[in-house]
Scaffold this motif. Structure first.
Motif, PDB file in Angstrom:
ATOM      1  N   ILE A  45       0.840  -1.210   0.000  1.00  0.00           N
ATOM      2  CA  ILE A  45       0.000   0.000   0.000  1.00  0.00           C
ATOM      3  C   ILE A  45       0.869   1.252   0.000  1.00  0.00           C
ATOM      4  O   ILE A  45       0.582   2.238  -0.671  1.00  0.00           O
ATOM      5  N   LYS A  46       1.967   1.219   0.744  1.00  0.00           N
ATOM      6  CA  LYS A  46       2.851   2.388   0.829  1.00  0.00           C
ATOM      7  C   LYS A  46       3.812   2.499  -0.346  1.00  0.00           C
ATOM      8  O   LYS A  46       4.501   3.494  -0.487  1.00  0.00           O
ATOM      9  N   ASN A  47       3.873   1.422  -1.134  1.00  0.00           N
ATOM     10  CA  ASN A  47       4.872   1.357  -2.197  1.00  0.00           C
ATOM     11  C   ASN A  47       6.268   1.514  -1.580  1.00  0.00           C
ATOM     12  O   ASN A  47       7.127   2.246  -2.083  1.00  0.00           O
ATOM     13  N   PRO A 132       4.217   1.710   9.840  1.00  0.00           N
ATOM     14  CA  PRO A 132       5.011   2.843   9.357  1.00  0.00           C
ATOM     15  C   PRO A 132       4.097   4.065   9.283  1.00  0.00           C
ATOM     16  O   PRO A 132       2.885   3.923   9.474  1.00  0.00           O
ATOM     17  N   SER A 133       4.664   5.226   9.031  1.00  0.00           N
ATOM     18  CA  SER A 133       3.811   6.392   8.838  1.00  0.00           C
ATOM     19  C   SER A 133       2.898   6.133   7.637  1.00  0.00           C
ATOM     20  O   SER A 133       3.301   5.503   6.665  1.00  0.00           O
ATOM     21  N   ALA A 134       1.642   6.636   7.733  1.00  0.00           N
ATOM     22  CA  ALA A 134       0.622   6.266   6.742  1.00  0.00           C
ATOM     23  C   ALA A 134       0.619   7.191   5.524  1.00  0.00           C
ATOM     24  O   ALA A 134      -0.391   7.800   5.188  1.00  0.00           O
ATOM     25  N   ASN A 135       1.781   7.302   4.885  1.00  0.00           N
ATOM     26  CA  ASN A 135       1.896   8.111   3.671  1.00  0.00           C
ATOM     27  C   ASN A 135       2.524   7.258   2.589  1.00  0.00           C
ATOM     28  O   ASN A 135       3.243   6.309   2.895  1.00  0.00           O
ATOM     29  N   PRO A 136       2.280   7.598   1.311  1.00  0.00           N
ATOM     30  CA  PRO A 136       3.020   6.887   0.263  1.00  0.00           C
ATOM     31  C   PRO A 136       4.514   7.104   0.495  1.00  0.00           C
ATOM     32  O   PRO A 136       4.913   8.171   0.972  1.00  0.00           O
ATOM     33  N   ILE A 140       5.260  13.452   2.478  1.00  0.00           N
ATOM     34  CA  ILE A 140       5.111  14.034   3.824  1.00  0.00           C
ATOM     35  C   ILE A 140       4.245  13.128   4.717  1.00  0.00           C
ATOM     36  O   ILE A 140       3.218  12.611   4.280  1.00  0.00           O
ATOM     37  N   SER A 141       4.640  12.966   5.976  1.00  0.00           N
ATOM     38  CA  SER A 141       3.891  12.110   6.905  1.00  0.00           C
ATOM     39  C   SER A 141       2.554  12.762   7.291  1.00  0.00           C
ATOM     40  O   SER A 141       2.442  13.983   7.312  1.00  0.00           O
ATOM     41  N   PRO A 142       1.550  11.917   7.618  1.00  0.00           N
ATOM     42  CA  PRO A 142       0.222  12.441   7.956  1.00  0.00           C
ATOM     43  C   PRO A 142       0.064  12.733   9.445  1.00  0.00           C
ATOM     44  O   PRO A 142       0.477  11.939  10.285  1.00  0.00           O
ATOM     45  N   VAL A 169       5.999  15.218  14.724  1.00  0.00           N
ATOM     46  CA  VAL A 169       7.106  14.591  13.980  1.00  0.00           C
ATOM     47  C   VAL A 169       7.277  13.174  14.536  1.00  0.00           C
ATOM     48  O   VAL A 169       6.904  12.887  15.677  1.00  0.00           O
ATOM     49  N   GLU A 170       7.872  12.300  13.741  1.00  0.00           N
ATOM     50  CA  GLU A 170       7.997  10.898  14.115  1.00  0.00           C
ATOM     51  C   GLU A 170       8.828  10.708  15.386  1.00  0.00           C
ATOM     52  O   GLU A 170       9.551  11.603  15.805  1.00  0.00           O
ATOM     53  N   SER A 171       8.734   9.490  15.921  1.00  0.00           N
ATOM     54  CA  SER A 171       9.450   9.175  17.152  1.00  0.00           C
ATOM     55  C   SER A 171      10.972   9.240  16.963  1.00  0.00           C
ATOM     56  O   SER A 171      11.485   9.067  15.857  1.00  0.00           O
ATOM     57  N   LYS A 220      16.300  11.869   0.315  1.00  0.00           N
ATOM     58  CA  LYS A 220      15.050  12.448  -0.176  1.00  0.00           C
ATOM     59  C   LYS A 220      13.893  11.743   0.527  1.00  0.00           C
ATOM     60  O   LYS A 220      13.681  10.556   0.367  1.00  0.00           O
ATOM     61  N   HIS A 221      13.195  12.487   1.339  1.00  0.00           N
ATOM     62  CA  HIS A 221      12.099  11.914   2.112  1.00  0.00           C
ATOM     63  C   HIS A 221      11.225  13.092   2.477  1.00  0.00           C
ATOM     64  O   HIS A 221      11.643  14.233   2.345  1.00  0.00           O
ATOM     65  N   TYR A 222      10.036  12.849   2.939  1.00  0.00           N
ATOM     66  CA  TYR A 222       9.146  13.939   3.358  1.00  0.00           C
ATOM     67  C   TYR A 222       8.962  14.952   2.235  1.00  0.00           C
ATOM     68  O   TYR A 222       8.853  16.142   2.466  1.00  0.00           O
TER      69      TYR A 222
HETATM   70 MG    MG Z   1       7.761   7.460   7.409  1.00  0.00          MG
END
Ligand code: MG
Ligand code: TXA
Length: 321
Positions: A45-47, A132-136, A140-142, A169-171, A220-222
């Motif tokens: 789902i997240k690819n 994991p964070s629920a974003n593709p 950007i994380s949700p 922001v994430e843990s 490259k992230h977010y």
């Molecule tokens: Mg993430």
């Protein structure tokens, strides 16, 4: 479908389906961590590439012990001080956790999220949740249920709506398995808080680069869709890009030209407030389709380190022309 029906969420998880869950950091895309089919669908789902391991969510220290061989002393100290909360501990995994969850590593990342709805859900089920964070992958994380619905809505069975994530922001990921405690990812728990509980300094081992050996810490992230630039000199960058349709993400007291649309992470200069607004504001600015989003660096203290980390990864695809 968005809702607040915990019994329905539990049923979906028992069927090895995925559910969007609220946490205090960001929303997660959760599935039964002990069921490879559920774990596989999270990646699909997240690819998400299989080299990027998943965090396992449990309801308390006792449940954390059930997925690990042992809890190093310093890890236990941190867990007691900060769980439930934005702390993820890297721990030696036992056989209950498959290699799929950890991308082949003998260590599993574990945390107890601090959100009443998700904590209750974790107590209702008899397995831990990989989430994991629920974003593709790469986006950007949700921090709100709508963010998850917007991006993954059709592929997720259910999304639990727990309001906005109040850390944003994430843990922080911490490795206590060696002689020196290492921070593997900057996040919602400050280094200062960790050091004060341990009574010793920690090593910053946050990796960058496009090396798959550094899971989840890709350069490259977010990334927003729009061009995104991070700067310590916002006025100068505004001048350099004059003529373009610019929007800005700023912090504290700052003067922005009237023709530039800007959002202020915290007009009063509060870094906790800035973290809370960060991903939501990045998403709003991304929707404007400007030629360029210029973001301002925030002070490198407290949650400022994690904020700058996210902003700099978001800006890494920017190419100066
Ligand atoms: Mg993430
Ligand atoms: O706040 C959070 O931690 C959120 C919420 C949903 O709990 N989760 C989250 O997951 O940020 P995710 O998948 O976006 O980031 C997980 C990262 C991986 O990319 C990797 O850097 C690290 O955690 N990680 C997970 N398991 C690991 C392992 N076994 N070894 C090393 N790093 C690991």
């Amino acid at each position: 479908m968005i809702g607040s029906d915990l019994v329905y969420a539990k049923k979906q998880l028992e069927l090895a389906l995925t559910v969007g869950i609220p946490t205090e950091t960001v929303y997660g895309l959760a599935g039964n961590a002990l069921n490879d089919m559920a774990v596989l669908s999270i990646f699909k789902i997240k690819n998400r590439p299989f080299f990027d391991p998943l965090i396992v969510h449990v309801s308390d220290i006792e449940s954390a012990k059930k997925v690990t061989k042992h809890l190093p002393e310093k890890a236990e100290k941190l867990a007691k001080a900060f769980w439930p909360g934005p702390l993820t501990l890297l721990l030696p995994k036992n056989n209950s956790i498959s290699n799929l969850v950890t991308s082949g590593s003998d260590y599993v990342a574990v945390r107890v999220p601090n959100h009443p709805m998700t904590l209750e859900l974790l107590k209702m089920i008899d397995f831990p949740l990989a989430a994991p964070s629920a974003n593709p992958f790469g986006y950007i994380s949700p921090t709100r249920a709508e963010h998850v619905e917007h991006q993954l809505g059709s592929s997720v069975s259910y999304i639990l709506d727990g309001g906005f994530s109040n850390i944003g922001v994430e843990s922080t990921i911490v490795d206590c398995n060696g002689p020196r405690v290492k921070i593997l990812r900057l996040g919602g728990l400050s280094i200062e808080s960790i050091e004060s509980v341990l009574g010793e300094s920690v090593e910053l081992a946050v990796t960058t680069g496009s090396d798959p050996q550094a899971p989840g810490q890709l350069d490259k992230h977010y990334s927003p869709e729009s061009a995104f630039l991070l700067t310590g000199e916002i006025e100068r960058e505004m001048m350099l890009h004059k003529g373009k349709r610019i929007s800005a993400l700023v912090f504290g007291e700052v003067k922005i030209p009237e023709d530039v649309f800007s959002l202020n992470l915290s007009p009063s200069g509060n870094l906790d407030e800035a973290a809370l607004n960060l991903f939501h504001y990045m998403r709003l600015l991304d929707k404007l389709n400007s030629d360029l989003i210029i973001a301002m660096k925030v002070p490198n203290i407290g949650l400022g380190l994690a904020i700058n980390d996210r902003l700099s990864r978001a800006s890494s695809k920017f190419v100066r022309r």
